[in-house]
Write a protein that holds these residues in place. Structure first.
Motif, short mmCIF file in Angstrom:
data_model
loop_
_atom_site.label_atom_id
_atom_site.label_comp_id
_atom_site.label_asym_id
_atom_site.label_seq_id
_atom_site.Cartn_x
_atom_site.Cartn_y
_atom_site.Cartn_z
N LEU A 63 0.84 -1.21 0.00
CA LEU A 63 0.00 0.00 0.00
C LEU A 63 0.87 1.25 0.00
N SER A 64 2.00 1.22 0.73
CA SER A 64 2.93 2.35 0.71
C SER A 64 3.53 2.52 -0.67
N LEU A 65 3.90 1.39 -1.30
CA LEU A 65 4.45 1.45 -2.66
C LEU A 65 3.42 2.00 -3.64
N PHE A 66 2.18 1.57 -3.50
CA PHE A 66 1.11 2.02 -4.38
C PHE A 66 0.86 3.52 -4.25
N SER A 67 0.90 4.02 -3.00
CA SER A 67 0.69 5.46 -2.80
C SER A 67 1.80 6.28 -3.42
N GLY A 68 3.02 5.71 -3.50
CA GLY A 68 4.11 6.43 -4.13
C GLY A 68 4.02 6.41 -5.65
N ILE A 69 3.49 5.32 -6.22
CA ILE A 69 3.39 5.20 -7.67
C ILE A 69 2.19 5.96 -8.22
N PRO A 71 0.75 8.94 -7.91
CA PRO A 71 0.86 10.26 -8.56
C PRO A 71 1.48 10.18 -9.94
N ARG A 72 2.45 9.26 -10.15
CA ARG A 72 3.06 9.15 -11.47
C ARG A 72 2.09 8.54 -12.48
N VAL A 73 1.27 7.60 -12.02
CA VAL A 73 0.26 7.03 -12.92
C VAL A 73 -0.73 8.12 -13.34
N LEU A 74 -1.17 8.92 -12.37
CA LEU A 74 -2.10 10.00 -12.67
C LEU A 74 -1.47 11.01 -13.61
N ALA A 75 -0.19 11.37 -13.36
CA ALA A 75 0.50 12.33 -14.23
C ALA A 75 0.61 11.78 -15.65
N GLY A 76 0.93 10.49 -15.78
CA GLY A 76 1.03 9.90 -17.12
C GLY A 76 -0.29 9.89 -17.84
N CYS A 77 -1.37 9.55 -17.14
CA CYS A 77 -2.70 9.55 -17.77
C CYS A 77 -3.10 10.97 -18.19
N LEU A 78 -2.82 11.95 -17.33
CA LEU A 78 -3.14 13.34 -17.69
C LEU A 78 -2.31 13.80 -18.87
N LEU A 79 -1.04 13.38 -18.90
CA LEU A 79 -0.18 13.74 -20.03
C LEU A 79 -0.76 13.22 -21.33
N GLY A 80 -1.16 11.95 -21.33
CA GLY A 80 -1.74 11.37 -22.54
C GLY A 80 -3.02 12.07 -22.95
N ALA A 81 -3.86 12.42 -21.96
CA ALA A 81 -5.12 13.08 -22.27
C ALA A 81 -4.89 14.47 -22.86
#
Length: 203
Positions: A63-69, A71-81
């Protein structure tokens, strides 16, 4: 990235004529179900060996690892959009569409080679290119080039560890592969999902 189907028009196939509608993604697909089943089996095996504490330790760490990843997943999705909104569809279709020929594969290869960042950047960008008119072949060339050549990883990791000679030879040998993969992808996709004849062609 959703899988193409005969009911879902070929990426890039009609981008020159009209804007592409947004693709609908299923929240739960077969891959999610399979992964969930594997997680459940693995958790049961850990619980059998280490008990509840063993399962909770892994759950807390992940869960700690997921919380760190996240924001980067969200940033990548926003970048693509955002990229899919700002890229000129007609120019992308001309440069990377199904009629772009060898030049489209070379452009996709060059773009993948210089594309910075990890999978959180590369895959949303590839998805955005598909959405604005790039075809499967050019997009496959881009993703394969990013995977095999990727100058960012070469400069940051490969040259310091493996040396300049190794990196240059590895890149030189890898150069034809993205183009070949893109050409094969374009060849297979056209035959699996042939574009329906237009009325003018039928007449």
């Amino acid at each position: 990235m959703s899988e193409p189907s005969p009911n879902n028009p070929a990426p890039g196939g009609d981008a020159e004529s009209e804007p592409r509608p947004g693709r609908v993604r299923k929240p739960i697909g077969w891959s999610t179900i399979i992964i969930a089943a594997l997680v459940a089996v693995s958790a049961a095996l850990v619980w059998r060996r280490d008990g509840t504490d063993g399962v909770l330790d892994i759950l807390t760490h992940d869960l700690s690892l997921f919380s760190g990843i996240l924001p980067r997943v969200l940033a990548g999705c926003l970048l693509g959009a955002f990229i899919s909104e700002i890229l000129p569809h007609e120019k992308v279709s001309r440069s990377l569409g199904p009629k772009s020929g060898l030049m489209g594969l070379l452009i996709g290869t060059a773009f993948g080679a210089i594309l910075p960042g990890g999978p959180f950047t590369a895959y949303p960008v590839a998805s955005a290119l598909l959405a604005v008119g790039a075809d499967f072949g050019a997009t496959i060339a881009m993703v394969v080039s990013w995977t095999l050549i990727g100058y960012g990883r070469a400069v940051a990791w490969e040259i310091p560890i493996m040396g300049t000679d190794f990196t240059l030879w590895r890149i030189l040998i890898s150069l034809p592969l993205p183009v070949l993969a893109g050409a094969l992808g374009r060849f297979v996709y056209i035959r699996l999902y042939p574009k329906p004849l237009a009325k003018d062609d039928e007449s």
